[in-house]
Scaffold this motif. Structure first.
Motif, PDB file in Angstrom:
ATOM      1  N   LEU A   2       1.009  -1.010  -0.090  1.00  0.00           N
ATOM      2  CA  LEU A   2       0.526  -0.014   0.128  1.00  0.00           C
ATOM      3  C   LEU A   2       0.929   0.817   0.119  1.00  0.00           C
ATOM      4  O   LEU A   2       0.436   2.009  -0.964  1.00  0.00           O
ATOM      5  CB  LEU A   2      -1.140  -0.283   1.156  1.00  0.00           C
ATOM      6  N   GLN A   3       1.700   1.152   0.219  1.00  0.00           N
ATOM      7  CA  GLN A   3       2.544   2.371   0.938  1.00  0.00           C
ATOM      8  C   GLN A   3       3.408   2.171  -0.841  1.00  0.00           C
ATOM      9  O   GLN A   3       3.197   3.904  -0.801  1.00  0.00           O
ATOM     10  CB  GLN A   3       3.984   1.696   1.502  1.00  0.00           C
ATOM     11  N   SER A  40       1.127   4.371  -2.554  1.00  0.00           N
ATOM     12  CA  SER A  40       0.535   5.636  -2.251  1.00  0.00           C
ATOM     13  C   SER A  40       1.571   6.354  -2.588  1.00  0.00           C
ATOM     14  O   SER A  40       1.299   8.167  -3.250  1.00  0.00           O
ATOM     15  CB  SER A  40       1.172   5.869  -0.554  1.00  0.00           C
ATOM     16  N   VAL A  89      -4.933   9.272  -1.672  1.00  0.00           N
ATOM     17  CA  VAL A  89      -4.278   8.380  -0.769  1.00  0.00           C
ATOM     18  C   VAL A  89      -4.764   8.618   0.665  1.00  0.00           C
ATOM     19  O   VAL A  89      -4.322   7.548   1.901  1.00  0.00           O
ATOM     20  CB  VAL A  89      -2.661  10.108  -1.119  1.00  0.00           C
ATOM     21  N   ILE A  90      -5.525   9.613   1.114  1.00  0.00           N
ATOM     22  CA  ILE A  90      -6.231   9.614   2.412  1.00  0.00           C
ATOM     23  C   ILE A  90      -6.755   8.421   2.561  1.00  0.00           C
ATOM     24  O   ILE A  90      -7.259   7.681   3.388  1.00  0.00           O
ATOM     25  CB  ILE A  90      -6.776  10.983   2.211  1.00  0.00           C
ATOM     26  N   PHE A  91      -7.584   8.311   1.560  1.00  0.00           N
ATOM     27  CA  PHE A  91      -8.407   6.963   1.324  1.00  0.00           C
ATOM     28  C   PHE A  91      -8.082   5.824   1.577  1.00  0.00           C
ATOM     29  O   PHE A  91      -8.360   4.851   1.675  1.00  0.00           O
ATOM     30  CB  PHE A  91      -9.907   7.218   0.285  1.00  0.00           C
ATOM     31  N   VAL A  92      -6.751   5.103   0.788  1.00  0.00           N
ATOM     32  CA  VAL A  92      -5.987   4.227   1.722  1.00  0.00           C
ATOM     33  C   VAL A  92      -5.727   4.573   3.155  1.00  0.00           C
ATOM     34  O   VAL A  92      -5.975   2.712   3.082  1.00  0.00           O
ATOM     35  CB  VAL A  92      -5.028   4.510   0.237  1.00  0.00           C
ATOM     36  N   LEU A  93      -5.230   5.150   2.904  1.00  0.00           N
ATOM     37  CA  LEU A  93      -4.663   4.815   4.510  1.00  0.00           C
ATOM     38  C   LEU A  93      -6.244   4.670   5.364  1.00  0.00           C
ATOM     39  O   LEU A  93      -5.652   3.949   6.388  1.00  0.00           O
ATOM     40  CB  LEU A  93      -4.600   6.824   5.292  1.00  0.00           C
ATOM     41  N   THR A  94      -7.388   5.392   4.882  1.00  0.00           N
ATOM     42  CA  THR A  94      -8.379   4.863   5.902  1.00  0.00           C
ATOM     43  C   THR A  94      -8.484   3.586   5.441  1.00  0.00           C
ATOM     44  O   THR A  94      -8.947   2.662   7.121  1.00  0.00           O
ATOM     45  CB  THR A  94      -9.678   5.797   5.416  1.00  0.00           C
ATOM     46  N   VAL A  95      -8.508   3.354   4.688  1.00  0.00           N
ATOM     47  CA  VAL A  95      -8.997   1.339   4.684  1.00  0.00           C
ATOM     48  C   VAL A  95      -7.643   0.310   5.086  1.00  0.00           C
ATOM     49  O   VAL A  95      -8.371   0.117   5.308  1.00  0.00           O
ATOM     50  CB  VAL A  95      -8.971   1.185   2.244  1.00  0.00           C
ATOM     51  N   ALA A  96      -6.154   1.204   4.707  1.00  0.00           N
ATOM     52  CA  ALA A  96      -5.141   0.854   5.572  1.00  0.00           C
ATOM     53  C   ALA A  96      -5.232   0.226   7.214  1.00  0.00           C
ATOM     54  O   ALA A  96      -5.131  -0.704   7.751  1.00  0.00           O
ATOM     55  CB  ALA A  96      -4.273   0.586   5.642  1.00  0.00           C
ATOM     56  N   ALA A  97      -6.323   1.315   7.513  1.00  0.00           N
ATOM     57  CA  ALA A  97      -6.466   1.496   9.029  1.00  0.00           C
ATOM     58  C   ALA A  97      -7.808   0.426   9.290  1.00  0.00           C
ATOM     59  O   ALA A  97      -7.542  -1.336  10.624  1.00  0.00           O
ATOM     60  CB  ALA A  97      -6.805   2.765   9.531  1.00  0.00           C
ATOM     61  N   CYS A  98      -8.455   0.681   8.367  1.00  0.00           N
ATOM     62  CA  CYS A  98      -9.863  -0.065   8.964  1.00  0.00           C
ATOM     63  C   CYS A  98      -9.229  -1.861   8.610  1.00  0.00           C
ATOM     64  O   CYS A  98      -9.597  -2.855   9.457  1.00  0.00           O
ATOM     65  CB  CYS A  98     -10.583  -0.119   8.164  1.00  0.00           C
TER      66      CYS A  98
END
Lengths: 147, 249
Positions: free
Chosen positions: A42-43, A46, A65-74
């Motif tokens: 994912l990084q 990004s 990338v902000i949404f990628v961060l969100t999905v990564a947290a979930c």
């Protein structure tokens, strides 16, 4: 650096991170390390997205990338719950502990005997003694013993 | 000048870089060897990895000046080297710590690319929250010493070759990028380009986020909530079923 070389270099860095993550997720057997490798992929994505965003002078890549961060947290939250559940069932963080879920026609991972790893006892750094050793008062030591 | 130092055509150089990186990853991955052979393999693999990295840097220079901006070179080297260390380190705790360093490198790359908010958010969200969660689970679940499944890999040769071939193909296609292919968006680009040095960068990003992408933000919020509730529900049900199993036994 002008914009096209910067784009290419950042894309190269992203590609390297993605490939390393791929190798990790294919080769490693520890569930946690596999998830770390997935996060690394994912990084890489990004970095590539931000590079394109910079190149085009557009916000789209950064927003994505902000949404990628969100999905990564979930993903991390739910995945860790599953990992903990798997650990409490098998007592191991081993992906091969779940190979009974494979189809019957597929081969099994059979662990051969591992050679003993000669782990040396860890050497911790010690400070070299410095200064003068203070003179100890023998009377004081005696007195202390009586307290 | 560099072409004189390394008298190889770009294709040969790229092939050499791919081969060297595959061999290096194969040597570095845990394969359940005894201590001494493992150490030799690791040194050999590290050397080959440095060679592969140098070859990729030279390819990058041919692509266009990797290393002109030394900050970019340094942070990307930190990111890539510690990413490799994450993948190959035996102890998962060390893997997590190397991953944190790799995140720092990635945040540096994002800063160089002009995404200040994302660089900081990467550190805060990944290194601050996700990684600490990983470390918690590791501390909960890690047996003492190295587990046997950390000392062997699934098909290390195939995995290393697959990764290196993917990397080679990607860098080949990155090298083929030219200004002509990608200039399409020049007329679509907004009047003020994304600039690292702009004072109101975060404000503009937030404005974009909460105007054009408002529904997506709401969806992301719902997703986070669902993930939160879902993970708690899964844990609770797991506990319940375990209690029932114990009662039945």
């Amino acid at each position: 650096m002008s914009s096209l070389p910067l784009l290419q270099n950042a894309l190269l860095v992203g590609a390297i991170l993605f490939s390393l993550g791929l190798v990790g997720i294919l080769a490693r057997r520890n569930l946690i390390v596999m998830f770390l490798a997935a996060e690394m992929m994912l990084q890489g994505i990004s970095v590539s997205l931000v590079a394109w965003s910079r190149y085009h002078g557009d916000w789209g890549g950064q927003i994505l990338v902000i949404f990628v961060l969100t999905v990564a947290a979930c993903e991390a939250a739910i995945a860790l719950v599953f990992v903990l559940g798997a650990f409490s069932r098998t007592g191991r963080l081993d992906a091969a502990a779940w190979q009974s879920l494979r189809e019957a026609t597929l081969g099994r991972v059979i662990d051969r005997e591992l050679p003993a790893s000669d782990t040396l006892p860890q050497k911790f750094p010690t400070l070299t003694p410095a200064g003068v050793l203070p003179e100890t008062d023998e009377d004081e030591l005696l007195q202390r013993e009586h307290v | 000048m560099l072409a004189a130092i390394v008298p190889l055509s770009p294709g040969v150089l790229l092939a050499a870089a791919v081969t060297a990186s595959a061999a290096s990853l194969w040597l570095l991955l845990p394969r359940g060897q005894s201590g001494r052979r493992e150490r030799t393999a690791r040194w050999l693999g590290a050397g080959l990895g440095v060679a592969a990295l140098a070859a990729f840097i030279i390819t990058g220079r041919r692509l266009g000046g990797l290393g002109e901006e030394s900050v970019f070179l340094i942070v990307s080297l930190v990111a890539v080297v510690s990413a490799a260390a994450t993948v190959v380190s035996r102890s998962p705790v060390y893997a997590a710590i190397w991953f944190a360093l790799s995140l720092a490198g990635v945040a540096g790359v994002l800063l160089v690319l002009g995404a200040q908010f994302l660089g900081v958010a990467t550190i805060v969200v990944y290194a601050g929250a996700i990684l600490v969660m990983f470390l918690f689970v590791l501390m909960l679940a890690q047996p003492s010493g190295l587990a046997p499944y950390d000392r062997v890999s699934n098909e290390p040769l195939l995995a290393a070759v697959a990764g290196a071939v993917l990397l080679g193909l990607l860098s080949l296609s990155i090298g083929r990028l030219s200004a002509g292919d990608t200039a399409v968006a020049a007329d679509v680009a907004p009047a003020v380009a994304v600039d690292a040095l702009q004072a109101d960068h975060v404000a503009r990003l937030g404005g974009e986020l909460f105007s054009r992408h408002l529904i997506a933000i709401e969806a992301a919020g719902v997703l986070l909530l669902i993930a939160l509730i879902g993970s708690i529900a899964i844990v609770a049900r797991g506990e319940e079923s375990r209690v029932q199993e114990r009662r039945a036994a």
